[in-house]
Enzyme design. Structure first.
Site, PDB file in Angstrom:
ATOM      1  N   GLU A  41     -12.967   9.677 -58.851  1.00  0.00           N
ATOM      2  CA  GLU A  41     -12.803   9.185 -57.472  1.00  0.00           C
ATOM      3  C   GLU A  41     -11.422   9.582 -56.923  1.00  0.00           C
ATOM      4  OE1 GLU A  41     -12.771   4.906 -57.633  1.00  0.00           O
ATOM      5  OE2 GLU A  41     -12.862   4.657 -55.464  1.00  0.00           O
ATOM      6  N   LYS A 112     -18.624   6.000 -50.271  1.00  0.00           N
ATOM      7  CA  LYS A 112     -18.685   4.770 -51.078  1.00  0.00           C
ATOM      8  C   LYS A 112     -19.126   3.574 -50.232  1.00  0.00           C
ATOM      9  CE  LYS A 112     -15.696   2.261 -54.359  1.00  0.00           C
ATOM     10  NZ  LYS A 112     -14.325   2.238 -54.936  1.00  0.00           N
ATOM     11  N   CYS A 145     -17.372   4.447 -58.307  1.00  0.00           N
ATOM     12  CA  CYS A 145     -16.661   3.357 -58.956  1.00  0.00           C
ATOM     13  C   CYS A 145     -17.289   1.980 -58.748  1.00  0.00           C
ATOM     14  CB  CYS A 145     -15.186   3.390 -58.533  1.00  0.00           C
ATOM     15  SG  CYS A 145     -14.153   2.568 -59.772  1.00  0.00           S
TER      16      CYS A 145
HETATM   17  C1  ACM Z   1     -12.728   0.958 -57.777  1.00  0.00           C
HETATM   18  O1  ACM Z   1     -13.769   0.818 -57.123  1.00  0.00           O
HETATM   19  N1  ACM Z   1     -11.990   2.031 -57.642  1.00  0.00           N
HETATM   20  C2  ACM Z   1     -12.308  -0.057 -58.739  1.00  0.00           C
END
Ligand code: ACM
Length: 263
Positions: A41, A112, A145
């Site tokens: 990420e 995301k 993530c």
């Molecule tokens: C995250 O979502 N980077 C912990």
């Protein structure tokens, strides 16, 4: 089918996309024989922004920014597909995104959906759904993530036929690497979590990037705090087989009429 996929675990430099390109330039060469490689990420920018200015200055347009163009160049040169997390700038807004690029160029992106902690201060919530892409006959989807906490998104990707869920990460909570293989087991998909390591402004990231199979078995896992480039051969027959027993099918046995409380 012979398909090799895996991850690069590394420690991005904070707010230094040029340095991150140089680091990945040398790491990616070790992935030359893979078909698909997943990179963590926010690999262009690092994670723990203290100011809006830092976040904006290290973000880029997708697919025309320098980091994405670098990835496309490497995908062409090494003849492989790359999924990588990118700090994306679009019309003055920032998204915590992931791109899929290949020898033919830019294929698409995911933004995301579930933001974590201070990400709410810098990023918009993802608004581009859960796309699935076909590469070399293999269906690939992306999550980022903290999405790991939400079983809904893993299920949706699986129900779209995804064989491999690519999961660029900057994991902080210590137990995510246990949960991801279980999502894969429940949905009969391969999962690749490409995590970062290192510390930024008192936040330490947990490494231990992991590849798991559609039965939840961990096929390989990186150490906690060091670079690693790893790829292995996948048996795609395993992710296409959704029978749990001769009488139980992962999706057909669902009872949506009993799930009204969910949405
Ligand atoms: C995250 O979502 N980077 C912990």
């Amino acid at each position: 089918m012979n398909f090799k996929a895996g991850y690069i675990q590394f420690c991005p430099d904070f707010c230094d996309p040029g340095k991150n390109i140089r680091k990945l330039d040398s790491l990616l060469k070790h992935a030359a024989n893979a078909d698909l490689i997943v990179i963590p990420e926010l690999a262009n920018s690092g994670y723990n922004f203290q100011t809006h200015d830092q976040a904006v200055k290290s973000a880029e347009d997708i697919p025309n920014g320098p980091f994405t163009r670098f990835l496309i160049g490497m995908a062409k040169k090494l003849d492989l597909y790359i999924v990588a997390g990118i700090n994306e700038k679009d019309n003055g807004k920032l998204y915590n995104s992931a791109v899929l690029v290949g020898p033919e160029g830019f294929l698409g992106k995911y933004r995301k959906i579930h933001l974590f902690m201070n990400e709410f201060d810098f990023f918009e919530k993802g608004d581009a759904g859960l796309p699935v892409f076909q590469i070399k006959g293999v269906k690939v989807g992306m999550l980022i993530c903290f999405d790991w906490v939400f079983p809904e998104v893993w299920r949706i990707l699986a129900m779209k036929g995804t064989d491999i869920i690519c999961h660029p990460s900057n994991l902080v909570l210590p137990y995510a690497q246990q949960a991801v293989p279980v999502h894969g087991m429940i949905n009969r998909t391969y999962c690749i979590t490409a995590n970062r390591y290192g510390t930024e402004h008192h936040v330490t990231f947990s490494g231990k990037s992991v590849i798991s199979d559609p039965l939840g078995k961990i096929l390989c896992q990186a150490p906690e705090q060091q670079d690693e480039v790893k790829f292995i051969e996948f048996d795609l027959d395993l992710s296409k087989n959704k029978m749990i027993t001769p009488k139980n099918h992962v999706f057909n046995d669902r009872r949506p009429e009993q799930y009204k409380g969910l949405v």
